[in-house]
Motif scaffolding. Structure first.
Motif, PDB file in Angstrom:
ATOM      1  N   SER A  55      21.977  -5.440 -14.428  1.00  0.00           N
ATOM      2  CA  SER A  55      22.110  -4.720 -13.169  1.00  0.00           C
ATOM      3  C   SER A  55      23.310  -3.773 -13.276  1.00  0.00           C
ATOM      4  CB  SER A  55      22.320  -5.684 -12.010  1.00  0.00           C
ATOM      5  OG  SER A  55      22.670  -4.979 -10.835  1.00  0.00           O
ATOM      6  N   GLU A  57      25.266  -2.913 -11.093  1.00  0.00           N
ATOM      7  CA  GLU A  57      26.315  -3.315 -10.166  1.00  0.00           C
ATOM      8  C   GLU A  57      27.121  -4.516 -10.668  1.00  0.00           C
ATOM      9  OE1 GLU A  57      24.249  -4.092  -6.597  1.00  0.00           O
ATOM     10  OE2 GLU A  57      23.736  -1.989  -6.191  1.00  0.00           O
ATOM     11  N   ARG A  81      30.604  -2.789 -16.898  1.00  0.00           N
ATOM     12  CA  ARG A  81      29.196  -2.523 -16.628  1.00  0.00           C
ATOM     13  C   ARG A  81      28.495  -1.994 -17.879  1.00  0.00           C
ATOM     14  NH1 ARG A  81      29.801   1.349 -11.468  1.00  0.00           N
ATOM     15  NH2 ARG A  81      31.127   2.377 -13.028  1.00  0.00           N
ATOM     16  N   LYS A 239      27.562   6.513  -4.258  1.00  0.00           N
ATOM     17  CA  LYS A 239      26.766   5.298  -4.140  1.00  0.00           C
ATOM     18  C   LYS A 239      27.297   4.254  -5.109  1.00  0.00           C
ATOM     19  CE  LYS A 239      22.316   5.645  -3.811  1.00  0.00           C
ATOM     20  NZ  LYS A 239      20.914   5.969  -4.126  1.00  0.00           N
ATOM     21  N   GLU A 240      26.875   3.015  -4.906  1.00  0.00           N
ATOM     22  CA  GLU A 240      27.280   1.954  -5.827  1.00  0.00           C
ATOM     23  C   GLU A 240      26.687   2.177  -7.216  1.00  0.00           C
ATOM     24  OE1 GLU A 240      26.187  -1.744  -4.109  1.00  0.00           O
ATOM     25  OE2 GLU A 240      27.642  -1.638  -2.481  1.00  0.00           O
ATOM     26  N   ILE A 241      25.486   2.758  -7.250  1.00  0.00           N
ATOM     27  CA  ILE A 241      24.854   3.084  -8.530  1.00  0.00           C
ATOM     28  C   ILE A 241      25.030   4.576  -8.764  1.00  0.00           C
ATOM     29  CG2 ILE A 241      22.721   3.062  -9.863  1.00  0.00           C
ATOM     30  CD1 ILE A 241      21.744   0.794  -8.102  1.00  0.00           C
ATOM     31  N   PRO A 242      25.904   4.988  -9.669  1.00  0.00           N
ATOM     32  CA  PRO A 242      26.192   6.416  -9.845  1.00  0.00           C
ATOM     33  C   PRO A 242      25.082   7.134 -10.593  1.00  0.00           C
ATOM     34  CG  PRO A 242      27.414   5.125 -11.454  1.00  0.00           C
ATOM     35  CD  PRO A 242      26.714   4.137 -10.553  1.00  0.00           C
ATOM     36  N   THR A 246      28.062  11.583 -12.121  1.00  0.00           N
ATOM     37  CA  THR A 246      29.162  10.727 -11.674  1.00  0.00           C
ATOM     38  C   THR A 246      29.666   9.839 -12.803  1.00  0.00           C
ATOM     39  OG1 THR A 246      28.223  10.708  -9.430  1.00  0.00           O
ATOM     40  CG2 THR A 246      29.846   9.017  -9.960  1.00  0.00           C
ATOM     41  N   GLN A 250      33.439   9.739 -14.152  1.00  0.00           N
ATOM     42  CA  GLN A 250      34.229   8.510 -14.181  1.00  0.00           C
ATOM     43  C   GLN A 250      34.705   8.160 -15.586  1.00  0.00           C
ATOM     44  OE1 GLN A 250      31.572   5.662 -12.398  1.00  0.00           O
ATOM     45  NE2 GLN A 250      32.019   6.317 -10.306  1.00  0.00           N
TER      46      GLN A 250
END
Length: 294
Positions: A55, A57, A81, A239-242, A246, A250
C-alpha cells in the motif's frame, strides 16, 4: 436491392475504418507503445492493487531509503514507502488529469475554433484576437498562474492545464474548418438548399476532425507533463497518495543519497509521454490524406 443500396455507405465506412486500423497497427513500435499505454491505464490507473506489492500509505521506519532490491523492487523513500507502489498508484491522478484536460480544453477549444471559422466575419476576428492574446502567454505559465490563484486540488489542476491548451486546439480546428467549408461538396450542399446547421454538422465538422484527434492524442502526454510540473513546484494535488510529479518533488532533496526516488517516477512520465506521442504520430500518418492511397 434497396436494402443493399442503403447498406453501401455503411459498408464503405466500415471498410475504411478496418483499413485504417490495420495501417495503424502495422508498426511494431506502435504496438509496443500501445501495450505500455494499456498497462499504465489498466493495471496502474484502474486497478493498481493488482500490481502494487504494498500500500502506498504504509510507512516502515525500518526500511528508510532502501535501494532497489528483491524486497522493494524500486527501493523505498524517506518514509519507508515502496517506490514501485507509489509509481503504480500515482498513475491514477496523473492520467486522470491528462485525459480530463484534453477533454475539457480540447472540447472547448475545438468548439470555439470550429464556430469561429465557420461563421467568419467579425465573430472570427474578435474570437481570434482573444485567442492570440491567450497564445501570447506560455501554456505552462498560464497554468501556473491559475493553479496558484485557485489553489491545489484535482479540479483546479484540470482547469489550469485545460486553460493553457484551449488556444492551440481552437487555432487548429479553425484552420481545418476554413479549408473544408469551401470544398465543392459543401458548396453543392448549400446550393440545393441545405441548412447551415446541417452542412456544419454533416459535412464540415466530420471532415475537420482528423488533425484535431491527432493533436488530442499527443496532448494527453503534454498535459501530464504540465500537471507533473505543477506538482513538482508544489501546486499539484495534495493527497495521501501522491502523483508522479509530487513524488519527484518530494524526492529531489534526496537525489544524492537516494536517486531512485526521483528516477523511477520520472521514467514513468517519460515512457508514458513517449508512448502517447508514438501513437499520435502513427494516427497522424494514417489519417493524412496525402499519404493515403485510397
Amino acid at each position: 436491392m434497396k436494402e443493399a443500396t442503403a447498406l453501401k455507405p455503411i459498408r464503405k465506412i466500415t471498410w475504411k475504418a478496418s483499413v485504417s486500423l490495420r495501417r495503424i497497427s502495422a508498426s511494431s513500435v506502435f504496438l509496443y507503445a500501445a501495450c505500455l499505454v494499456v498497462i499504465f491505464m489498466t493495471a496502474c490507473a484502474i486497478a493498481p492493487q493488482w500490481i502494487a506489492p504494498y500500500s502506498p500509505e504504509v510507512m516502515d521506519p525500518n526500511q528508510l531509503l532502501q535501494p532497489p532490491g528483491a524486497v522493494h523492487l524500486l527501493g523505498t523513500d524517506y518514509f519507508g514507502r515502496d517506490v514501485f507502489s507509489l509509481v503504480v498508484y500515482g498513475a491514477r491522478d496523473s492520467l486522470l488529469i491528462g485525459v480530463a484536460s484534453v477533454l475539457v480544453g480540447g472540447g472547448l477549444g475545438g468548439v470555439i475554433g470550429a464556430l469561429s471559422g465557420y461563421i467568419g466575419g467579425w465573430v472570427d476576428v474578435i474570437v481570434m484576437r482573444l485567442i492570440e492574446i491567450l497564445m501570447s502567454i506560455p501554456g505552462i505559465l498560464l497554468a501556473l498562474a491559475i493553479a496558484a490563484a485557485v489553489g491545489p486540488s484535482l479540479f483546479n489542476i484540470v482547469l489550469a492545464v485545460s486553460a493553457g491548451v484551449i488556444p492551440n486546439y481552437a487555432r487548429v480546428m479553425r484552420s481545418q474548418v476554413l479549408t473544408v467549408k469551401n470544398k465543392p461538396y459543401v458548396l453543392a450542399s448549400r446550393s440545393i438548399g441545405s441548412s447551415e446547421l446541417s452542412i456544419f454538422l454533416k459535412h464540415v465538422l466530420p471532415n475537420s476532425l482528423s488533425p484535431f484527434l491527432v493533436m488530442a492524442t499527443v496532448g494527453i502526454g503534454s498535459s501530464i507533463l504540465t500537471s507533473s510540473g505543477l506538482s513538482f513546484l508544489g501546486l499539484g494535488v495534495i493527497k495521501e497518495i501522491p502523483d508522479w510529479g509530487t513524488v519527484l518533488s518530494q524526492g529531489r532533496g534526496y537525489l544524492t543519497v537516494a536517486w531512485w526516488i526521483c528516477t523511477f517516477p520520472g521514467a514513468a512520465i517519460a515512457l508514458f509521454v513517449l508512448s502517447v506521442n508514438v501513437i499520435g504520430d502513427r494516427v497522424r500518418d494514417t489519417l493524412d490524406p496525402r499519404k493515403s492511397g485510397d
